[in-house]
Scaffold this active site. Structure first.
Site, PDB file in Angstrom:
ATOM      1  CB  ILE A 101      -1.168   0.075   1.176  1.00 45.39           C
ATOM      2  CG1 ILE A 101      -1.911   1.040   0.902  1.00 45.39           C
ATOM      3  CG2 ILE A 101      -0.011  -0.071   3.232  1.00 45.39           C
ATOM      4  CD1 ILE A 101      -3.145   1.212   2.502  1.00 45.39           C
ATOM      5  CB  CYS A 102       1.402   3.589   1.205  1.00 42.85           C
ATOM      6  SG  CYS A 102       1.297   5.743   1.083  1.00 42.85           S
ATOM      7  CB  ALA A 103       6.002   5.070  -0.600  1.00 44.31           C
ATOM      8  CE1 TYR A 122      -0.298   9.758  -0.392  1.00 42.95           C
ATOM      9  CE2 TYR A 122       1.304  10.812  -2.069  1.00 42.95           C
ATOM     10  CZ  TYR A 122       0.692  10.987  -0.784  1.00 42.95           C
ATOM     11  OH  TYR A 122       0.195  12.382  -0.525  1.00 42.95           O
ATOM     12  CB  SER A 148      -4.065  -0.136  -1.394  1.00 40.73           C
ATOM     13  OG  SER A 148      -5.410   0.766  -0.446  1.00 40.73           O
TER      14      SER A 148
END
Length: 181
Positions: A101-103, A122, A148
């Site tokens: 998720i994210c980075a 992200y 995500s």
């Protein structure tokens, strides 16, 4: 029961890490948290997380899924760790789940797990990478890879992980108990 490894790196995003660990455990999934090095992990906003094990000890076991929390510089630390990259490659080769998720999807990309896959992250962390089809969706599953966007999608991501590992009924049970709108 499914077994999941959540590696914790200094500077990880605490909302993502804790949400993933919490919801998977609510679903009865066995979760092991592992610090890249011994001791407490200080997350990106200063929250102190106490891993269950060190990564070296955790790697002595087998897992059905590895989930990487994002946040910076946490995701960069994961990307720089050869043990994480080797684990992701082994998981993918064995047909097991990898998630980020994210980075942290950039870590999956570095390990070659996203080649030919659709993924999200992200904004900006997957842009321009060859072989990756970037989506703006909150959660993307392409085969055995789940990704995500960021802290705001952490609960949706964790619920998708629950559904993947324990089924739609378990996801609904966990989600109902959260009293989400």
């Amino acid at each position: 029961m499914a077994k999941v490894l959540v590696p914790l790196a200094e500077g990880c995003e605490e909302i993502e890490a804790v949400t993933i660990i919490d919801l998977l455990r609510r679903a009865g999934i066995e979760v092991t948290t592992a610090g890249l090095r011994p001791g407490i992990v200080k997350a990106s906003r200063g929250v102190q997380l106490v891993p269950d094990l060190t990564l070296d000890v955790a790697l002595q076991d087998d897992y059905d899924m590895v989930v990487l929390p994002g946040g910076m510089p946490g995701a960069a630390h994961l990307k720089e760790d050869a043990r994480i990259l080797d684990l992701l490659k082994k998981m993918a080769t064995a047909g097991k789940y990898t998630a980020a998720i994210c980075a942290a999807p950039m870590v999956l990309a570095e390990a070659g797990v996203l080649n030919g896959k659709q993924a999200t992250s992200y904004p900006g962390f997957l842009d321009g990478l060859p072989g990756v089809s970037v989506s703006g969706a909150p959660v993307v599953q392409d085969g055995k890879v789940l990704t995500s966007r960021g802290p705001g999608t952490a609960m949706d991501f964790a619920l998708a992980l629950v559904e993947t590992l324990a089924g739609a009924d378990k996801r609904q049970q966990v989600e109902a108990a959260l009293v989400r709108p």
